[in-house]
Design a protein around this motif. Structure first.
Motif, mmCIF file in Angstrom:
data_model
loop_
_atom_site.group_PDB
_atom_site.id
_atom_site.type_symbol
_atom_site.label_atom_id
_atom_site.label_comp_id
_atom_site.label_asym_id
_atom_site.label_seq_id
_atom_site.Cartn_x
_atom_site.Cartn_y
_atom_site.Cartn_z
ATOM 1 N N LYS A 155 0.938 -1.196 0.155
ATOM 2 C CA LYS A 155 -0.182 0.059 -0.168
ATOM 3 C C LYS A 155 0.678 1.287 -0.069
ATOM 4 N N TYR A 157 0.272 5.558 -0.969
ATOM 5 C CA TYR A 157 -0.834 6.660 -1.301
ATOM 6 C C TYR A 157 -0.286 7.652 -2.242
ATOM 7 N N GLY A 195 0.449 3.536 5.963
ATOM 8 C CA GLY A 195 0.090 2.206 5.246
ATOM 9 C C GLY A 195 0.239 1.074 6.179
#
Length: 446
Positions: A155, A157, A195
């Motif tokens: 993950k 962003y 994350g």
């Protein structure tokens, strides 16, 4: 930090209530961190100039004397291409030179020169570009392809294109070590790793180990919306952990919902339940992070003055880190009066997370007992319309009889109050009191 805060912190150090699990012993965040973070206001467009402006504004505001000392650069400082993060010769993210022409070390030096501390941001994993180039892991015979699990993405962003690290390879810890060493050499005092979830526990452990190995004191913060099922792990390895998603509403007029308002009452009031659920996990060395404190810019942040005082009160009762998310170059007088109220700051810094003892519709009451035997009690009307009378018996708080009461927001000495306390509150209003039991019997409450 003024004498009042210092005295409360010293007294709170004598607390004997044991934590459910041992906290991180890295020596950091014995009390919740205080300062400013770039995400809420600066959002996706940080630059060296903007961060310097905020740091200078923080220094000139006088807030550092009240404990606000961190200047934290969040995400979007990196340089990306179509395949994700561009990387250096050892596979670590490159800083965008257009945004930060003098590099991060120079920025950290500037912040330190103001007498403040510098915070930074990273997420777990290794960049696709590092794997494609098969960059070497600094100081080892390993390369990116030896340590990346290319079957699983990580993950992220911003630039995305991150693979997970394969910690069965000894080169994976060495890679994290090299990254942490780089940050330490730049002068990082606080690191937010974003994350994080139940699948990244190995990353949390690796970063904790790596930060310790640098020899530099670095406050280690985890983000965001972490699962409470793993609370004992977060407490063991980190100094704070985000208990929910972002407090920002992303409802502003700019790209990706940027700009004012920064938040709304729904995003703030939604923290009451998580603060209650997570309360037992907070203590010296590790804190429940309710996210940024949206005070400083008046009503335009998206909250009324009453709601902002409630926002601050809940964060203080929960002993959450106090990291401002607002524009420090445009602080207004109403909010500065809140932010420099050392009685409220002392509640946050006392080393105790409060428990909720009344939860009835819009009425809530929270309490904590401090090291000197005082009780701090917060009464809330969380509604958006209509006044509400909120009451609490001293027996619910933890003692019986009478108490000498002081209103902590106003500083007014109320005097002796027997058996119970009540306040009629406007929608979104709070009443925060310190109750010092007189000839009373303390009750056995957790």
């Amino acid at each position: 930090m003024n004498r009042l805060i210092t005295a409360v912190v010293l007294l709170a150090a004598l607390l004997v209530a044991p934590a459910k699990v041992a906290a991180s012993d890295n020596g950091q965040s014995i009390r919740p961190a205080m300062g400013w973070s770039s995400w809420s206001f600066v959002r996706r467009w940080p630059t060296e100039t903007k961060i310097k402006q905020q740091a200078l504004a923080l220094k000139n505001s006088g807030l550092p004397a009240h404990g606000f000392v961190y200047v934290n650069l969040d995400d979007f400082y990196q340089k990306c291409d179509a395949n994700g993060f561009q990387v250096d010769g050892n596979g670590r993210w490159l800083v965008d030179p257009a945004k930060f022409p003098n590099g991060i070390k120079a920025l950290a030096d500037y912040v330190h020169g103001l007498g403040l501390k510098f915070g930074f941001y990273v997420t777990p994993g290794i960049a696709e570009n590092a794997v494609t180039r098969n960059t070497p892991v600094a100081g080892t015979p390993y390369h990116a392809k030896d340590i990346a699990d290319t079957s699983r993405t990580q993950k992220n962003y911003n630039c995305k294109h991150m693979y997970r690290l394969n910690y069965s390879s000894p080169g994976a810890q060495a890679f994290v070590d090299s990254w942490a060493a780089q940050y330490a050499s730049w002068g990082v005092d606080y690191l937010k790793i974003d994350g994080v979830d139940a699948t990244t526990i190995d990353d949390v452990k690796a970063w904790d180990k790596a930060l310790r190995r640098t020899g530099r004191p670095i406050n280690f913060a985890l983000s965001n919306n972490l699962p409470i099922a793993n609370a004992s792990t977060w407490r063991q390895y980190a100094n704070s952990w985000r208990t929910q998603g972002d407090v920002e509403c992303y409802c502003g007029p700019g790209p990706n919902g940027s700009g004012y308002p920064l938040t709304d009452w729904k995003h703030v009031s939604g923290r009451f339940n998580s603060a209650a659920s997570w309360q037992q996990w907070a203590g010296p060395g590790g804190w429940n992070d309710l996210d940024s404190l949206q005070l400083g810019n008046g009503d335009k942040v998206g909250l009324t003055a009453d709601q902002r005082r409630t926002h601050f009160t809940l964060w203080a009762m929960a002993a959450s880190p106090l990291l401002l998310g607002t524009d420090l170059t445009a602080l207004n007088n109403t909010d500065m009066a809140m932010l420099t109220n050392d009685r409220i700051i002392a509640v946050d810094q006392d080393g105790v997370a409060a428990a909720r003892i009344v939860n009835s519709g819009v009425k809530q009451v929270w309490r904590k007992k401090e090291a000197n035997g005082d009780y701090v009690v917060a009464l809330f009307n969380t509604g958006t319309s209509g006044n509400s009378t909120v009451s609490v018996d001293w027996s619910q708080v933890g003692f019986s009889g009478s108490a000498d009461v002081t209103d902590l927001w106003s500083g007014k000495h109320v005097g002796t109050v027997t058996n119970s306390y009540s306040a009629t509150l406007r929608p979104g209003e709070t009443r925060l009191i310190r109750a010092r039991p007189g000839s009373a019997t303390n009750l056995a409450l957790s």
